[in-house]
Design a protein around this motif. Structure first.
Motif, mmCIF file in Angstrom:
data_model
loop_
_atom_site.group_PDB
_atom_site.id
_atom_site.type_symbol
_atom_site.label_atom_id
_atom_site.label_comp_id
_atom_site.label_asym_id
_atom_site.label_seq_id
_atom_site.Cartn_x
_atom_site.Cartn_y
_atom_site.Cartn_z
ATOM 1 N N LYS A 142 -13.899 7.004 -38.819
ATOM 2 C CA LYS A 142 -14.622 7.727 -39.860
ATOM 3 C C LYS A 142 -13.997 7.344 -41.199
ATOM 4 C CE LYS A 142 -15.421 12.336 -41.696
ATOM 5 N NZ LYS A 142 -15.059 13.760 -41.562
ATOM 6 N N PHE A 143 -14.828 6.911 -42.140
ATOM 7 C CA PHE A 143 -14.388 6.546 -43.482
ATOM 8 C C PHE A 143 -14.982 7.527 -44.488
ATOM 9 C CE2 PHE A 143 -14.195 2.492 -41.225
ATOM 10 C CZ PHE A 143 -12.969 2.004 -41.635
ATOM 11 N N SER A 144 -14.187 7.937 -45.481
ATOM 12 C CA SER A 144 -14.693 8.779 -46.558
ATOM 13 C C SER A 144 -13.863 8.525 -47.809
ATOM 14 C CB SER A 144 -14.632 10.258 -46.176
ATOM 15 O OG SER A 144 -13.308 10.654 -45.896
ATOM 16 N N LEU A 145 -14.454 8.815 -48.961
ATOM 17 C CA LEU A 145 -13.690 8.771 -50.203
ATOM 18 C C LEU A 145 -13.065 10.140 -50.392
ATOM 19 C CD1 LEU A 145 -15.962 6.812 -52.711
ATOM 20 C CD2 LEU A 145 -13.954 6.011 -51.478
ATOM 21 N N ASP A 146 -11.828 10.173 -50.848
ATOM 22 C CA ASP A 146 -11.095 11.424 -50.957
ATOM 23 C C ASP A 146 -10.156 11.338 -52.154
ATOM 24 O OD1 ASP A 146 -9.995 13.907 -50.378
ATOM 25 O OD2 ASP A 146 -9.374 13.369 -48.347
ATOM 26 N N THR A 147 -9.628 12.486 -52.582
ATOM 27 C CA THR A 147 -8.626 12.513 -53.652
ATOM 28 C C THR A 147 -7.418 13.362 -53.271
ATOM 29 O OG1 THR A 147 -9.733 14.368 -54.722
ATOM 30 C CG2 THR A 147 -10.304 12.150 -55.510
ATOM 31 N N VAL A 148 -7.455 14.014 -52.091
ATOM 32 C CA VAL A 148 -6.367 14.894 -51.661
ATOM 33 C C VAL A 148 -5.522 14.198 -50.604
ATOM 34 C CG1 VAL A 148 -5.789 17.101 -50.591
ATOM 35 C CG2 VAL A 148 -7.758 16.937 -52.122
ATOM 36 N N ILE A 149 -4.225 14.094 -50.873
ATOM 37 C CA ILE A 149 -3.297 13.517 -49.904
ATOM 38 C C ILE A 149 -2.500 14.664 -49.289
ATOM 39 C CG2 ILE A 149 -1.326 11.997 -49.559
ATOM 40 C CD1 ILE A 149 -2.437 10.231 -51.769
ATOM 41 N N ASN A 150 -2.565 14.767 -47.983
ATOM 42 C CA ASN A 150 -1.882 15.824 -47.242
ATOM 43 C C ASN A 150 -0.467 15.392 -46.874
ATOM 44 O OD1 ASN A 150 -4.293 17.450 -47.196
ATOM 45 N ND2 ASN A 150 -5.072 15.999 -45.675
ATOM 46 N N PRO A 151 0.402 16.348 -46.541
ATOM 47 C CA PRO A 151 1.789 16.015 -46.222
ATOM 48 C C PRO A 151 1.956 15.031 -45.063
ATOM 49 C CG PRO A 151 1.562 18.380 -46.541
ATOM 50 C CD PRO A 151 0.176 17.804 -46.559
ATOM 51 N N ASP A 152 1.038 15.033 -44.089
ATOM 52 C CA ASP A 152 1.179 14.126 -42.946
ATOM 53 C C ASP A 152 0.443 12.798 -43.131
ATOM 54 O OD1 ASP A 152 -1.422 15.155 -42.682
ATOM 55 O OD2 ASP A 152 -1.365 15.002 -40.493
ATOM 56 N N ASP A 153 -0.043 12.510 -44.331
ATOM 57 C CA ASP A 153 -0.762 11.269 -44.611
ATOM 58 C C ASP A 153 0.181 10.112 -44.921
ATOM 59 O OD1 ASP A 153 -3.256 12.427 -44.289
ATOM 60 O OD2 ASP A 153 -3.551 12.790 -46.428
ATOM 61 N N ARG A 154 -0.236 8.913 -44.537
ATOM 62 C CA ARG A 154 0.436 7.684 -44.955
ATOM 63 C C ARG A 154 -0.524 6.967 -45.891
ATOM 64 N NH1 ARG A 154 3.975 4.767 -41.671
ATOM 65 N NH2 ARG A 154 3.918 3.336 -43.414
ATOM 66 N N VAL A 155 -0.011 6.475 -47.003
ATOM 67 C CA VAL A 155 -0.830 5.795 -48.006
ATOM 68 C C VAL A 155 -0.474 4.320 -47.995
ATOM 69 C CG1 VAL A 155 -1.454 5.680 -50.440
ATOM 70 C CG2 VAL A 155 -0.868 7.884 -49.412
ATOM 71 N N PHE A 156 -1.494 3.472 -47.882
ATOM 72 C CA PHE A 156 -1.313 2.024 -47.900
ATOM 73 C C PHE A 156 -2.037 1.487 -49.120
ATOM 74 C CE2 PHE A 156 -1.252 3.567 -43.567
ATOM 75 C CZ PHE A 156 -0.019 3.100 -43.148
ATOM 76 N N GLU A 157 -1.378 0.662 -49.903
ATOM 77 C CA GLU A 157 -1.946 0.162 -51.150
ATOM 78 C C GLU A 157 -1.807 -1.351 -51.236
ATOM 79 O OE1 GLU A 157 0.083 1.078 -54.893
ATOM 80 O OE2 GLU A 157 -1.885 1.652 -55.657
ATOM 81 N N LYS A 158 -2.854 -1.966 -51.769
ATOM 82 C CA LYS A 158 -2.831 -3.399 -52.054
ATOM 83 C C LYS A 158 -3.699 -3.630 -53.281
ATOM 84 C CE LYS A 158 -4.149 -7.928 -50.363
ATOM 85 N NZ LYS A 158 -4.953 -8.658 -49.368
ATOM 86 N N GLY A 159 -3.146 -4.259 -54.293
ATOM 87 C CA GLY A 159 -3.909 -4.616 -55.480
ATOM 88 C C GLY A 159 -4.547 -3.452 -56.198
ATOM 89 N N GLY A 160 -3.970 -2.261 -56.095
ATOM 90 C CA GLY A 160 -4.522 -1.080 -56.758
ATOM 91 C C GLY A 160 -5.494 -0.287 -55.905
#
Length: 152
Positions: free
Chosen positions: A83-101
């Protein structure tokens, strides 16, 4: 990790939280993996890798602090679905992966089902969608391409 021609692993950094959610069309298909470029050649065990087309599309559609959230839910033909969605809230158990912004966020429960996979954006005549490719945790997928079963 099996060698894939033309693939360079991407080490992504963890970033900090932001504050919301819009559902996107989600699917997974057996598409050829697009080339991933990076300045790092190390692959982390619990990493998600972003293709160049994924990064480009996210930069086009996200506004401000928005990011793409990837979740794994029970359901679909094979037992689990992406499931894919756009979001703005990062929860404590989330991992964030970033590339090129561009950022993709995965909760810790879902990460167990997609670690080592690649997130891609595919544009075809009949649909355009984010997809999970080369998921080492998936045993098989169904013909619709949006669900999978896990390795035991």
């Amino acid at each position: 990790m099996a060698a894939v021609r033309g693939l360079t692993a991407v080490a992504l950094r963890v970033v900090t939280p932001w504050p919301r959610s819009r559902l996107l069309a989600a699917s997974r298909g057996p598409r050829a993996l697009r080339e991933v470029s990076s300045s790092s050649s190390e692959a982390g065990e619990g990493q998600i890798h972003l293709t160049d087309s994924c990064v480009q599309r996210l930069l086009e559609i996200t506004e401000g602090s928005e990011f793409l959230r990837l979740e794994v839910e029970g359901g679909g033909c094979s037992g689990f679905q992406y499931k894919f969605s756009l979001d703005t809230v990062i929860n404590p158990d989330d991992r964030v992966f970033e590339k090129g912004g561009a950022r993709v966020v995965v909760d810790s429960d879902s990460l167990a089902f997609v670690k080592g996979a690649h997130v891609d954006f595919s544009q075809e005549l009949i649909r355009s969608s984010f997809q999970v490719l080369n998921n080492p945790q998936a045993q098989q997928g169904c013909s619709c391409g949006s669900s999978f079963s896990v390795k035991l």
